[in-house]
Write a protein that holds these residues in place. Structure first.
Motif, short mmCIF file in Angstrom:
data_model
loop_
_atom_site.label_atom_id
_atom_site.label_comp_id
_atom_site.label_asym_id
_atom_site.label_seq_id
_atom_site.Cartn_x
_atom_site.Cartn_y
_atom_site.Cartn_z
N GLU A 38 40.47 47.32 53.01
CA GLU A 38 41.03 47.18 51.66
C GLU A 38 41.92 45.94 51.63
N VAL A 39 41.71 45.12 50.62
CA VAL A 39 42.47 43.88 50.47
C VAL A 39 43.06 43.83 49.06
N ASN A 40 44.29 43.40 48.97
CA ASN A 40 44.94 43.22 47.67
C ASN A 40 45.40 41.78 47.52
N ILE A 41 45.10 41.19 46.38
CA ILE A 41 45.51 39.82 46.09
C ILE A 41 46.41 39.84 44.85
N ALA A 42 47.60 39.27 44.97
CA ALA A 42 48.50 39.15 43.83
C ALA A 42 48.01 38.00 42.96
N TYR A 43 47.46 38.33 41.80
CA TYR A 43 46.97 37.29 40.89
C TYR A 43 48.14 36.57 40.23
N TRP A 74 31.48 43.16 49.21
CA TRP A 74 32.85 43.10 48.71
C TRP A 74 32.85 43.45 47.24
N MET A 75 33.50 44.54 46.91
CA MET A 75 33.59 44.99 45.52
C MET A 75 35.00 44.82 44.99
N ILE A 76 35.11 44.40 43.76
CA ILE A 76 36.42 44.35 43.10
C ILE A 76 36.47 45.37 41.97
N ASP A 77 37.68 45.77 41.64
CA ASP A 77 37.90 46.53 40.41
C ASP A 77 38.49 45.59 39.38
N GLY A 133 40.68 51.45 38.99
CA GLY A 133 41.12 51.68 40.36
C GLY A 133 42.55 51.23 40.58
N LYS A 134 42.75 50.37 41.57
CA LYS A 134 44.08 49.88 41.90
C LYS A 134 44.35 48.48 41.36
N SER A 135 43.37 47.91 40.67
CA SER A 135 43.58 46.58 40.08
C SER A 135 44.41 46.71 38.81
N THR A 136 45.30 45.76 38.61
CA THR A 136 46.17 45.78 37.43
C THR A 136 46.06 44.45 36.70
N GLY A 137 46.71 44.39 35.55
CA GLY A 137 46.67 43.18 34.74
C GLY A 137 46.11 43.46 33.37
N LYS A 138 46.19 42.50 32.51
CA LYS A 138 45.68 42.63 31.14
C LYS A 138 44.19 42.33 31.10
N MET A 139 43.43 43.24 30.54
CA MET A 139 41.98 43.07 30.46
C MET A 139 41.62 42.04 29.40
N SER A 140 40.77 41.09 29.79
CA SER A 140 40.23 40.10 28.86
C SER A 140 38.98 39.52 29.50
N GLU A 141 38.16 38.86 28.72
CA GLU A 141 36.96 38.25 29.27
C GLU A 141 37.32 37.18 30.29
N GLN A 142 38.32 36.37 29.98
CA GLN A 142 38.72 35.32 30.92
C GLN A 142 39.26 35.91 32.21
N ARG A 143 39.97 37.04 32.11
CA ARG A 143 40.51 37.66 33.32
C ARG A 143 39.38 38.17 34.21
N LEU A 144 38.31 38.67 33.61
CA LEU A 144 37.15 39.09 34.39
C LEU A 144 36.60 37.92 35.20
N TYR A 145 36.48 36.77 34.55
CA TYR A 145 35.98 35.57 35.24
C TYR A 145 36.96 35.11 36.31
N GLN A 180 38.38 34.49 42.15
CA GLN A 180 39.27 34.77 43.27
C GLN A 180 38.50 35.42 44.42
N LEU A 181 37.58 36.32 44.07
CA LEU A 181 36.77 36.96 45.10
C LEU A 181 35.88 35.94 45.80
N TYR A 182 35.29 35.04 45.03
CA TYR A 182 34.43 34.01 45.61
C TYR A 182 35.23 33.09 46.55
N LYS A 183 36.40 32.70 46.11
CA LYS A 183 37.23 31.82 46.94
C LYS A 183 37.60 32.51 48.26
N LEU A 184 37.87 33.82 48.19
CA LEU A 184 38.16 34.56 49.41
C LEU A 184 36.94 34.59 50.32
#
Length: 268
Positions: free
Chosen positions: A51-56, A106-109, A114-126, A131-135
């Motif tokens: 399990e990995v967490n990234i502070a956006y 590698w799956m993200i929420d 799940g445990k992912s937080t933040g404001k939902m928006s189309e841009q945030r999805l992208y 971020q997952l790709y960069k990792l």
């Protein structure tokens, strides 16, 4: 005669406006059905994982589950973008499709899932997808990265593949665009001005230079086969649209043809 006619017209207009207003303000609840998970609550997967967490940012966390292979050295990684409901727990059962072929998954929420937080928006999805790709690029070369989208996640996956190189883009039960999909059910409303999400898969496919494979069932009642078929004109020579006869939206995994073709792609 005139009185009853105008009365019914008034009622229809009121109902039309009420439904439209309700959809506009409740569209996130209508389109997405997440299940949250407490930050300190452990995942109990039978599959080996990290399990990995990234502070956006200061208020947002991107939660990632990395399903690992039994091999000491993985062949590559599948970046898996799931559908519009629940969280990674619901989609973990599909990880063995890839790990048995030597790929990590590698799956993200998404925000609020799940445990992912933040404001939902189309841009945030992208942004989360990038971020997952960069990792992934810190460990794997671009030719070892497969971008995979399922249902709602197909638009996210297609957008990522349109701006970053990968070995292959695989889309399971995709839509031509979120706006076009919703238009099927709310055709009477000006969705271009109402809907917060477009996710134009058909536009992104035109920018993807890497191989593309699409899987779709003929009996899909959520994202119809007809809707997905609108993507066919945007496929390049060598890309594939794999039709699973009789399959619906959530059971492609039950069909041998799906596994035969997916295994073939992962063994390349």
């Amino acid at each position: 005669m005139r009185g009853p006619v105008f009365k019914w017209i008034k009622i229809i207009i009121i109902v039309y406006c009420a439904i439209g207003i309700a959809f506009y303000y409740l569209q996130d609840q209508i389109l997405f059905h997440p299940e949250r998970k407490a930050k300190n609550e452990a995942y109990n997967f039978d599959i080996p994982h990290r399990e990995v967490n990234i502070a956006y940012d200061t208020a947002s966390n991107l939660n990632i589950i990395q399903f690992t292979t039994k091999d000491s050295i993985a062949k590559g990684v599948v970046l898996y973008f799931h559908g519009n409901k629940k969280n990674i727990s619901w989609y973990a059962k599909f990880a063995p499709n890839f790990t048995k072929n030597g790929y990590e998954v590698w799956m993200i929420d998404y925000p609020g899932f799940g445990k992912s937080t933040g404001k939902m928006s189309e841009q945030r999805l992208y942004d989360y997808a990038l971020q997952l790709y960069k990792l992934a690029r810190t460990k794997y070369g671009k030719d070892s990265i497969i971008i995979y989208g399922k249902s709602m996640g197909t638009g996210v996956a297609a957008q990522l593949a349109s701006i970053r190189d990968c070995k292959r883009l695989i889309l399971e039960t995709p839509y031509s665009s979120m706006r076009g999909l919703v238009q099927t059910y709310f055709f009477m409303y000006p969705l271009k001005n109402m809907l917060h999400y477009n996710l134009p898969t058909y536009e992104y496919l035109q920018k993807v230079i890497d191989p593309v494979t699409i899987f779709h069932g003929t009996d899909d009642r959520v994202i119809t086969y007809r809707n997905a078929s609108k993507l066919k004109p945007f496929l390049k020579p060598g890309d594939e649209f794999v039709t699973i006869k009789g399959a619906s939206h959530n059971n492609l995994n039950d069909y041998p043809l799906f596994h035969e073709k997916l295994d073939s792609l992962l063994r390349q």
